[in-house]
Scaffold this active site. Structure first.
Site, short mmCIF file in Angstrom:
data_model
loop_
_atom_site.label_atom_id
_atom_site.label_comp_id
_atom_site.label_asym_id
_atom_site.label_seq_id
_atom_site.Cartn_x
_atom_site.Cartn_y
_atom_site.Cartn_z
N TYR A 166 -4.13 28.65 19.37
CA TYR A 166 -4.25 28.77 20.83
C TYR A 166 -3.55 27.60 21.54
O TYR A 166 -2.71 27.81 22.42
CB TYR A 166 -5.72 28.84 21.24
CG TYR A 166 -5.89 29.07 22.72
CD1 TYR A 166 -5.63 30.32 23.28
CD2 TYR A 166 -6.28 28.05 23.58
CE1 TYR A 166 -5.75 30.54 24.64
CE2 TYR A 166 -6.42 28.25 24.94
CZ TYR A 166 -6.15 29.50 25.47
OH TYR A 166 -6.26 29.71 26.82
N LYS A 170 -0.05 27.65 23.86
CA LYS A 170 -0.03 27.23 25.26
C LYS A 170 0.91 26.05 25.49
O LYS A 170 1.53 25.94 26.56
CB LYS A 170 -1.45 26.91 25.72
CG LYS A 170 -2.37 28.13 25.77
CD LYS A 170 -1.81 29.22 26.66
CE LYS A 170 -2.75 30.39 26.84
NZ LYS A 170 -2.22 31.41 27.75
#
Length: 260
Positions: A166, A170
């Site tokens: 994750y 990002k």
């Protein structure tokens, strides 16, 4: 309806619009006069969002399905919007795998899945809409990152190398924003990114334990989590003419949790 109507007459696409922050983006853009195309892999949820949006004047809202892990699906969605409205003025790349992400899995198959959606998904959707924006010599692309991209100390003594999926994805979205801004500015297309801190959505409540959320919130200068409406307000600003001179920037909406 918002009094300012800063997006009157604009056509905006919001991905991941079936719920959470994406739904708030769609609501805020509609409040400000835009015709909103709410897209999500959950087609029924996207259509439900579109039906709930306020409409006045020439506004028309649509809901539909998009799978941002597929360039063909992104292209089909963009083509449908152009066929229906004739233009695309703004894209909010909100969709991502978040609530159900498995941090314990580190096999390549799982990493490919997460990175395909979270990292390449915004690129695919942007690639699909850029020709329309180039032809009209204007556009706003707003990516959505996360403060997780800057929280490097996941574990001091992991049993094995974590997947970082994750946060990694990002961090890549931050970089993608700058590269796209650099090449699209000549077409009067701005590309910016919002980096939300802890934002209290159903997805966050599913992904983060109450104890962890309390600890993270207490460590911020404002001492609280963000609300989805605060993230949507930032997206509205970046989509409006008020931000026409801003491109390639990361806007941190996090109560001061990180201050790069």
């Amino acid at each position: 309806m918002g009094a300012a109507q800063r997006l009157a007459g604009k056509i905006a696409i919001v991905t991941g619009a079936a719920g959470g922050i994406g739904k708030e983006h769609a609501k805020r853009f509609a409040d400000e006069g835009a015709s909103v195309v709410a897209l999500d892999i959950d087609e029924q949820g996207a259509e439900s969002t579109a039906k709930e949006l306020p409409a006045g004047g020439d506004q028309r809202h649509l809901g539909g399905r998009v799978d941002i892990s597929s360039l063909a699906s992104c292209q089909d969605a963009a083509d449908r919007v152009v066929a229906e409205f004739g233009r695309i003025d703004a894209l909010v790349n909100n969709a991502a795998i978040y609530a159900n992400i498995d941090h314990k899995r580190a096999d390549e198959e799982y990493l490919d899945q997460v990175l395909s959606v979270n990292m390449l998904g915004p690129w695919r959707m942007s690639k699909a809409v850029v020709p329309a924006m180039m032809s009209q010599n204007s556009g706003r692309i707003i990516n959505q990152s996360s403060d997780a991209a800057l929280m490097y100390h996941v574990s001091r003594k992991p049993e094995t190398l974590p997947n970082f999926a994750y946060a990694w994805s990002k961090y890549s979205v931050n970089g993608l924003t700058k590269f796209m801004a650099g090449v699209l500015g000549g077409y009067n297309i701005t590309v910016n990114c919002i980096s939300p801190g802890m934002t209290m959505t159903e997805a966050t409540q599913q992904a983060v334990s109450p104890r962890m959320a309390e600890r993270l919130n207490a460590s911020t200068p404002l001492g609280r989590a963000m609300e989805p409406q605060e993230i949507a307000a930032a997206a509205l600003f970046l989509a409006s003419d008020d931000a026409k001179g801003i491109t390639g920037q990361i806007l941190y909406v996090n109560g001061g949790a990180v201050m790069p």
